[in-house]
Design a protein around this motif. Structure first.
Motif, PDB file in Angstrom:
ATOM      1  N   ILE A   1       0.821  -1.214   0.000  1.00  7.55           N
ATOM      2  CA  ILE A   1       0.000   0.000   0.000  1.00  7.55           C
ATOM      3  C   ILE A   1       0.855   1.263   0.000  1.00  7.55           C
ATOM      4  CG2 ILE A   1      -1.652   1.352   1.346  1.00  7.55           C
ATOM      5  CD1 ILE A   1      -2.903  -0.991  -0.068  1.00  7.55           C
ATOM      6  N   GLU A   2       1.888   1.272   0.820  1.00  4.47           N
ATOM      7  CA  GLU A   2       2.716   2.474   0.961  1.00  4.47           C
ATOM      8  C   GLU A   2       3.445   2.824  -0.334  1.00  4.47           C
ATOM      9  OE1 GLU A   2       5.369   4.592   4.380  1.00  4.47           O
ATOM     10  OE2 GLU A   2       4.169   2.810   4.742  1.00  4.47           O
ATOM     11  N   PHE A   3       3.640   1.825  -1.193  1.00  2.37           N
ATOM     12  CA  PHE A   3       4.413   2.060  -2.414  1.00  2.37           C
ATOM     13  C   PHE A   3       3.584   1.855  -3.675  1.00  2.37           C
ATOM     14  CE2 PHE A   3       7.314   1.034   0.985  1.00  2.37           C
ATOM     15  CZ  PHE A   3       8.195   2.101   0.904  1.00  2.37           C
ATOM     16  N   ILE A   4       2.271   1.975  -3.521  1.00  2.00           N
ATOM     17  CA  ILE A   4       1.399   1.851  -4.673  1.00  2.00           C
ATOM     18  C   ILE A   4       1.639   2.981  -5.673  1.00  2.00           C
ATOM     19  CG2 ILE A   4      -0.559   3.200  -3.811  1.00  2.00           C
ATOM     20  CD1 ILE A   4      -0.751  -0.274  -5.483  1.00  2.00           C
ATOM     21  N   TYR A   5       2.256   4.089  -5.192  1.00  5.40           N
ATOM     22  CA  TYR A   5       2.567   5.202  -6.093  1.00  5.40           C
ATOM     23  C   TYR A   5       3.567   4.804  -7.172  1.00  5.40           C
ATOM     24  CZ  TYR A   5       7.023   5.851  -3.633  1.00  5.40           C
ATOM     25  OH  TYR A   5       8.269   5.667  -3.109  1.00  5.40           O
ATOM     26  N   LEU A   6       4.238   3.657  -7.002  1.00  4.02           N
ATOM     27  CA  LEU A   6       5.196   3.189  -7.992  1.00  4.02           C
ATOM     28  C   LEU A   6       4.530   2.435  -9.148  1.00  4.02           C
ATOM     29  CD1 LEU A   6       8.040   1.883  -5.626  1.00  4.02           C
ATOM     30  CD2 LEU A   6       8.097   3.946  -7.036  1.00  4.02           C
ATOM     31  N   LYS A   7       3.225   2.264  -9.078  1.00  8.17           N
ATOM     32  CA  LYS A   7       2.543   1.454 -10.093  1.00  8.17           C
ATOM     33  C   LYS A   7       2.730   2.035 -11.498  1.00  8.17           C
ATOM     34  CE  LYS A   7      -1.872  -0.634 -11.338  1.00  8.17           C
ATOM     35  NZ  LYS A   7      -1.159  -1.842 -11.793  1.00  8.17           N
ATOM     36  N   ASP A   8       2.539   3.340 -11.643  1.00  8.79           N
ATOM     37  CA  ASP A   8       2.735   3.965 -12.954  1.00  8.79           C
ATOM     38  C   ASP A   8       4.181   3.812 -13.417  1.00  8.79           C
ATOM     39  OD1 ASP A   8       0.119   4.685 -13.038  1.00  8.79           O
ATOM     40  OD2 ASP A   8       0.447   6.763 -12.410  1.00  8.79           O
ATOM     41  N   PHE A   9       5.107   3.942 -12.479  1.00 12.16           N
ATOM     42  CA  PHE A   9       6.531   3.781 -12.786  1.00 12.16           C
ATOM     43  C   PHE A   9       6.809   2.379 -13.321  1.00 12.16           C
ATOM     44  CE2 PHE A   9      10.623   2.240 -10.936  1.00 12.16           C
ATOM     45  CZ  PHE A   9      11.477   2.929 -11.777  1.00 12.16           C
ATOM     46  N   VAL A  10       6.206   1.385 -12.706  1.00 11.68           N
ATOM     47  CA  VAL A  10       6.407  -0.004 -13.135  1.00 11.68           C
ATOM     48  C   VAL A  10       5.755  -0.247 -14.497  1.00 11.68           C
ATOM     49  CG1 VAL A  10       5.842  -2.412 -12.630  1.00 11.68           C
ATOM     50  CG2 VAL A  10       6.642  -0.905 -10.798  1.00 11.68           C
ATOM     51  N   ASP A  11       4.573   0.327 -14.678  1.00 11.34           N
ATOM     52  CA  ASP A  11       3.789   0.032 -15.881  1.00 11.34           C
ATOM     53  C   ASP A  11       4.198   0.846 -17.096  1.00 11.34           C
ATOM     54  OD1 ASP A  11       2.386  -1.755 -14.390  1.00 11.34           O
ATOM     55  OD2 ASP A  11       0.670  -0.423 -14.025  1.00 11.34           O
ATOM     56  N   GLU A  12       4.567   2.117 -16.872  1.00 12.62           N
ATOM     57  CA  GLU A  12       4.838   3.004 -18.000  1.00 12.62           C
ATOM     58  C   GLU A  12       6.272   2.869 -18.494  1.00 12.62           C
ATOM     59  OE1 GLU A  12       3.716   6.941 -16.925  1.00 12.62           O
ATOM     60  OE2 GLU A  12       1.672   6.363 -16.365  1.00 12.62           O
ATOM     61  N   LYS A  13       6.534   3.425 -19.653  1.00 10.87           N
ATOM     62  CA  LYS A  13       7.832   3.249 -20.298  1.00 10.87           C
ATOM     63  C   LYS A  13       8.585   4.572 -20.480  1.00 10.87           C
ATOM     64  CE  LYS A  13       6.978  -1.112 -20.809  1.00 10.87           C
ATOM     65  NZ  LYS A  13       7.662  -2.077 -19.919  1.00 10.87           N
ATOM     66  N   GLU A  14       8.098   5.618 -19.809  1.00  7.43           N
ATOM     67  CA  GLU A  14       8.750   6.915 -20.003  1.00  7.43           C
ATOM     68  C   GLU A  14      10.142   6.905 -19.373  1.00  7.43           C
ATOM     69  OE1 GLU A  14       6.956   7.458 -15.933  1.00  7.43           O
ATOM     70  OE2 GLU A  14       6.539   6.363 -17.765  1.00  7.43           O
ATOM     71  N   ASN A  15      11.024   7.741 -19.874  1.00  2.00           N
ATOM     72  CA  ASN A  15      12.372   7.859 -19.333  1.00  2.00           C
ATOM     73  C   ASN A  15      12.342   8.815 -18.154  1.00  2.00           C
ATOM     74  OD1 ASN A  15      13.677   6.189 -21.226  1.00  2.00           O
ATOM     75  ND2 ASN A  15      13.638   7.848 -22.732  1.00  2.00           N
TER      76      ASN A  15
END
Length: 411
Positions: free
Chosen positions: A389-403
């Motif tokens: 829960i505390e690190f759910i903010y990383l979901k976009d980071f894991v899923d997306e491909k932006e640099n």
């Protein structure tokens, strides 16, 4: 619970380890019947396989039977074992793009990941860190760099010294003219820097005196954030606002760069915060810095001349003041020499590992014995194939491909 110390696989190899042989022997005796310890055989570790064996710790080639696997640096993806629990510095929580694939693999392999950087006490203060040793080695390397550049003295490289005591003996060779050294930061890293400068006999002076007075001896001053950052609107400073909204501030560090010979950058930097100076500033005849030891190692971060990290094997590069081009180390007397090694504590791995292991013994090991540990829960990034829960903010980071810009690594 079976706890295994894994062989470091990241290149270049890191010699540090979570526990020394004597520390593991003490832990094995104290927690007999509850915790058992094993060490994966390694030819690069600062403590040899034989030293662990002589302490009564089993050294094995296959560590996969252990419940908890502990390392130091990021584990290469090909070395990760499915369905295991790991503890190491993952360098993922700030969305460091170079470790996106690592975090993706950890989730795919159903690995429970804990991070040393997240082990904190009830007040939110980190309990285990290598910061002091980054400061000690960083300050030593800044003096080594100045000695090489000026030709005034020649120190042995830090990694060629056996331990902290040999570092102290080497520092006796330092002979400095009346130069000024400015240090940013007040945390563990900066305190390590101060240890070395004090041992050399360099006097600490107040910021106001540092700026306006001439000294017939080498001196240094320590700067906190309020000393070189100010609010854009009115020049004020509010600590809480600065940490929450650093983009509202601007740097006024140049006045220190104009009177200093060496900068030792030891302060944490948020990518939203102002840089210490702009690259264009180094063209000015008033810009006096000739050596910069960037312990923070943020690429194009608080120190804009840190174009890249340097290595223990090749510790320094120069920057031309007029063209901003990188030059070979000490290639030009008028250029600025940059020391930006990003794994400084591994130059004194035995000392750094001993202190780190003592911190883990006091603050981490007891938590393993609790049926429920809020400390370990808060230090856990992934579990059951998903982000906690505390690190759910990383979901976009894991899923997306932006640099995403590479952020500062933890020592």
């Amino acid at each position: 619970m079976k706890i295994g110390l894994i062989k470091e696989g990241k290149k270049p190899a890191d010699k540090r380890v979570s526990f020394t042989p004597s520390q593991l022997a003490t832990l094995a005796e104290k927690y007999e019947g509850q915790l058992s310890f094993f060490v994966e055989s390694s030819q690069i570790r600062c403590y040899t396989d034989l030293e662990y064996q002589e302490a009564g710790i089993k050294v094995v080639d296959d560590i996969s039977f252990c419940d908890l696997l502990m390392g130091i640096k990021e584990v290469p993806i090909e070395h990760l074992i499915d369905n295991k629990t790991y503890l190491f510095f993952s360098h993922t929580i700030k969305k460091q793009s170079h470790n996106r694939n690592l975090l993706q693999a950890i989730l795919e392999k159903n690995i429970t990941l804990m991070d040393y950087e997240l082990l904190k006490n009830q007040n939110g203060v980190r309990t285990v860190a290598f910061g002091r040793w980054a400061g000690i080695v960083g300050a030593y390397n800044s003096l080594w760099t100045y000695g090489q550049k000026s030709g005034l003295f020649d120190l042995k490289r830090a990694f060629d010294c056996f331990d902290r005591e040999e570092i102290k003996r080497e520092l006796h060779k330092v002979q400095l003219p009346p130069i000024k050294i400015v240090v940013t930061g007040t945390g563990r890293v900066a305190k390590g820097v101060m240890e070395v400068l004090d041992e050399v006999g360099i006097r600490s002076v107040l910021q106001k005196d540092f700026l306006v007075q001439y000294f017939d001896e080498p001196v240094y001053t320590i700067l906190c954030g309020s000393d070189y950052n100010r609010r854009k609107t009115d020049g004020g400073f509010d600590k809480e606002e600065f940490y929450n909204s650093p983009e509202k501030y601007e740097s006024h560090f140049l006045k220190y760069a104009e009177v200093s010979d060496i900068l030792i950058a030891a302060a944490y930097w948020d990518h939203r915060a102002p840089k210490l100076f702009q690259l264009e500033d180094i063209r000015s005849e008033d810009f006096s810095l000739s050596v910069i030891a960037d312990i923070t190692c943020d690429i194009n971060g608080s120190v804009p001349t840190t174009f890249r990290v340097s290595t223990i094997a090749d510790p320094v590069f120069d920057v031309d003041r007029n063209t901003f081009r990188e030059l070979s180390a000490f290639g030009k007397q008028t250029s600025i020499s940059i020391m930006a090694i990003d794994n400084l504590p591994t130059e004194l791995p035995r000392d750094a590992s001993e202190e780190f292991g003592a911190q883990l013994t006091a603050h981490f090991i007891p938590e393993l014995l609790h049926e429920k540990s809020p400390v370990l829960d808060k230090a856990t990034i992934t579990k059951d194939g998903d982000l906690t829960i505390e690190f759910i903010y990383l979901k976009d980071f894991v899923d997306e491909k932006e640099n995403l810009e590479k952020d500062n690594e933890e020592y």
